[in-house]
Design a protein around this motif. Structure first.
Motif, PDB file in Angstrom:
ATOM      1  N   ILE A 180      -4.383  13.225  29.207  1.00 15.72           N
ATOM      2  CA  ILE A 180      -5.820  13.413  29.476  1.00 15.72           C
ATOM      3  C   ILE A 180      -6.309  14.738  28.894  1.00 15.72           C
ATOM      4  O   ILE A 180      -7.467  14.861  28.488  1.00 15.72           O
ATOM      5  CB  ILE A 180      -6.113  13.320  30.991  1.00 15.72           C
ATOM      6  CG1 ILE A 180      -7.622  13.091  31.212  1.00 15.72           C
ATOM      7  CG2 ILE A 180      -5.650  14.563  31.731  1.00 15.72           C
ATOM      8  CD1 ILE A 180      -8.152  11.802  30.664  1.00 15.72           C
ATOM      9  N   ALA A 181      -5.433  15.740  28.828  1.00 17.61           N
ATOM     10  CA  ALA A 181      -5.813  17.011  28.202  1.00 17.61           C
ATOM     11  C   ALA A 181      -6.150  16.798  26.735  1.00 17.61           C
ATOM     12  O   ALA A 181      -7.145  17.329  26.219  1.00 17.61           O
ATOM     13  CB  ALA A 181      -4.679  18.033  28.355  1.00 17.61           C
ATOM     14  N   GLU A 182      -5.339  16.007  26.062  1.00 16.35           N
ATOM     15  CA  GLU A 182      -5.598  15.714  24.650  1.00 16.35           C
ATOM     16  C   GLU A 182      -6.907  14.948  24.478  1.00 16.35           C
ATOM     17  O   GLU A 182      -7.704  15.244  23.577  1.00 16.35           O
ATOM     18  CB  GLU A 182      -4.439  14.899  24.077  1.00 16.35           C
ATOM     19  CG  GLU A 182      -4.574  14.617  22.586  1.00 16.35           C
ATOM     20  CD  GLU A 182      -3.398  13.837  22.036  1.00 16.35           C
ATOM     21  OE1 GLU A 182      -3.436  13.499  20.839  1.00 16.35           O
ATOM     22  OE2 GLU A 182      -2.451  13.564  22.802  1.00 16.35           O
ATOM     23  N   LYS A 183      -7.160  13.976  25.363  1.00 19.30           N
ATOM     24  CA  LYS A 183      -8.387  13.171  25.267  1.00 19.30           C
ATOM     25  C   LYS A 183      -9.642  14.017  25.491  1.00 19.30           C
ATOM     26  O   LYS A 183     -10.698  13.739  24.913  1.00 19.30           O
ATOM     27  CB  LYS A 183      -8.349  12.030  26.283  1.00 19.30           C
ATOM     28  CG  LYS A 183      -7.415  10.889  25.926  1.00 19.30           C
ATOM     29  CD  LYS A 183      -7.520   9.773  26.964  1.00 19.30           C
ATOM     30  CE  LYS A 183      -6.727   8.529  26.546  1.00 19.30           C
ATOM     31  NZ  LYS A 183      -5.274   8.755  26.547  1.00 19.30           N
ATOM     32  N   THR A 184      -9.540  15.038  26.333  1.00 17.54           N
ATOM     33  CA  THR A 184     -10.704  15.869  26.639  1.00 17.54           C
ATOM     34  C   THR A 184     -10.804  17.105  25.744  1.00 17.54           C
ATOM     35  O   THR A 184     -11.662  17.967  25.968  1.00 17.54           O
ATOM     36  CB  THR A 184     -10.670  16.314  28.119  1.00 17.54           C
ATOM     37  OG1 THR A 184      -9.406  16.930  28.406  1.00 17.54           O
ATOM     38  CG2 THR A 184     -10.889  15.135  29.037  1.00 17.54           C
ATOM     39  N   GLY A 185      -9.944  17.211  24.753  1.00 14.45           N
ATOM     40  CA  GLY A 185     -10.036  18.300  23.794  1.00 14.45           C
ATOM     41  C   GLY A 185      -9.400  19.592  24.240  1.00 14.45           C
ATOM     42  O   GLY A 185      -9.745  20.669  23.730  1.00 14.45           O
TER      43      GLY A 185
END
Length: 342
Positions: free
Chosen positions: A138-143
């Protein structure tokens, strides 16, 4: 599958006033529905009750009256207002909240990893490896850079902190997300980035948003439908295109007159409302908006209008919604361009 995700009926939230016999209604007899996969926005000036309503929907606040039926993809529907702890826990992971303030909503004593993983630990039994995988994803998805997960909130800017808040809300893979003024505390340039992120995530993760805002220019870019609140009640609810091009309530007309025009040479007559917002402890009789409405009649002071369907999918709480020819944002801009060309 039922297209309706949430059905709100007669929701009311009241607080005791300064005197024991005095009750203040922050939200009064609100009814509407939220459909799967849509973005429905709730707009109105500060103090209209939109944040209180949003928090009642996620059970951050306990509603005083009414029902809020949540229809999960599997299993029986749950009334968020009256459900017991065990019954509500079954659907709690499906309904999440993104807070307004990215500074005060993050615990300064917790690392970013602990902040984002907290909802997972509360709702699932996962191993350390599973936690790390879910948080990194989710960190990757939210930048967010995964290498920043062991840092503390003070090391980040406002926009990055809001991304952390978004990641925390979305890590449980919720179906409904209430965005409470999610961009209002950010700079304009950062607002656009966060709005685009929210839109992209909604499409990727197939979520439904209730987007709370006082800024109609923000709402216009995100919404499928828009609900307008005044003094604790919904006074208009319509598809976005309908509301912006054919408003049916005088309060909506006044809000639209304040939307900035992209053209620096554009002109618009701002509609200034009479007086102040009424005292909630002693609301006016009849239509709550009538003391500030330039179209008011004697009937408005005596009879409270019901929220009713004026056109397909377009509801308004005004006695004269079918008769009034109210100005829209687009009509005002068009009139200005035409007059200058002439």
């Amino acid at each position: 599958m039922n297209d309706r995700m949430l059905q709100v009926e007669g929701l009311t939230k009241q607080y005791r006033g300064q005197r024991r016999s005095e009750w203040i209604r922050a939200v009064s007899d609100v009814s509407f529905d939220i459909r799967r996969g849509e973005v429905i926005s709730l707009v109105g000036e500060s103090g209209c009750g939109k944040t209180t309503l949003g928090r009642c929907l996620v059970r951050g606040l306990k509603a005083s009256e009414g029902r809020c039926m949540y229809y999960p993809e599997e299993g029986a529907p749950v009334d968020i207002v009256s459900a017991g702890h065990r019954e509500f826990k079954r659907v709690r992971k499906d309904i999440q909240l993104i807070f307004q303030d990215p500074y005060s909503s993050l615990n300064p004593r917790m690392t970013v990893f602990d902040i984002i993983s907290e909802p997972l630990r509360a709702n699932f039994k996962l191993s350390r490896r599973e936690l790390e995988e879910r948080v990194a994803s989710i960190a990757e998805k939210t930048g967010l850079n995964p290498s920043y997960l062991q840092r503390y909130p003070h090391a980040f800017s406002g926009g990055q902190r809001q991304r952390i808040g978004i990641a925390r809300a979305l890590v449980t893979n919720p179906k409904l997300v209430v965005c409470d003024e999610a961009v209002s505390a950010l700079d304009v340039s950062i607002q656009a980035q966060i709005m685009n992120l929210l839109k992209d995530l909604q499409e990727q993760l197939q979520m439904t948003y209730l987007f709370i805002s006082h800024d109609l220019s923000v709402v216009e870019h995100l919404s499928d439908r828009v609900a307008v609140m005044y003094l604790g009640r919904i006074v208009e609810l319509a598809p976005k295109s309908e509301l912006f091009t054919r408003p049916r309530h005088p309060y909506t007309e006044a809000l639209l007159s304040a939307v900035p025009i992209p053209d620096p040479d554009g002109k618009r007559e701002r509609i200034l409302l009479d007086g102040e917002v009424p005292n909630r402890a002693a609301p006016p009789s009849g239509c709550s908006f009538h003391p500030r409405c330039s179209y008011r009649t004697e009937r408005c002071a005596l009879e409270q209008p019901k929220l009713r369907e004026i056109a397909p999918g377009h509801l308004a709480a005004c006695h004269y919604a079918e008769e009034l020819m109210l100005r829209s944002t687009h009509e005002q801009v068009k009139e200005n361009v035409t007059s200058e060309a002439g």
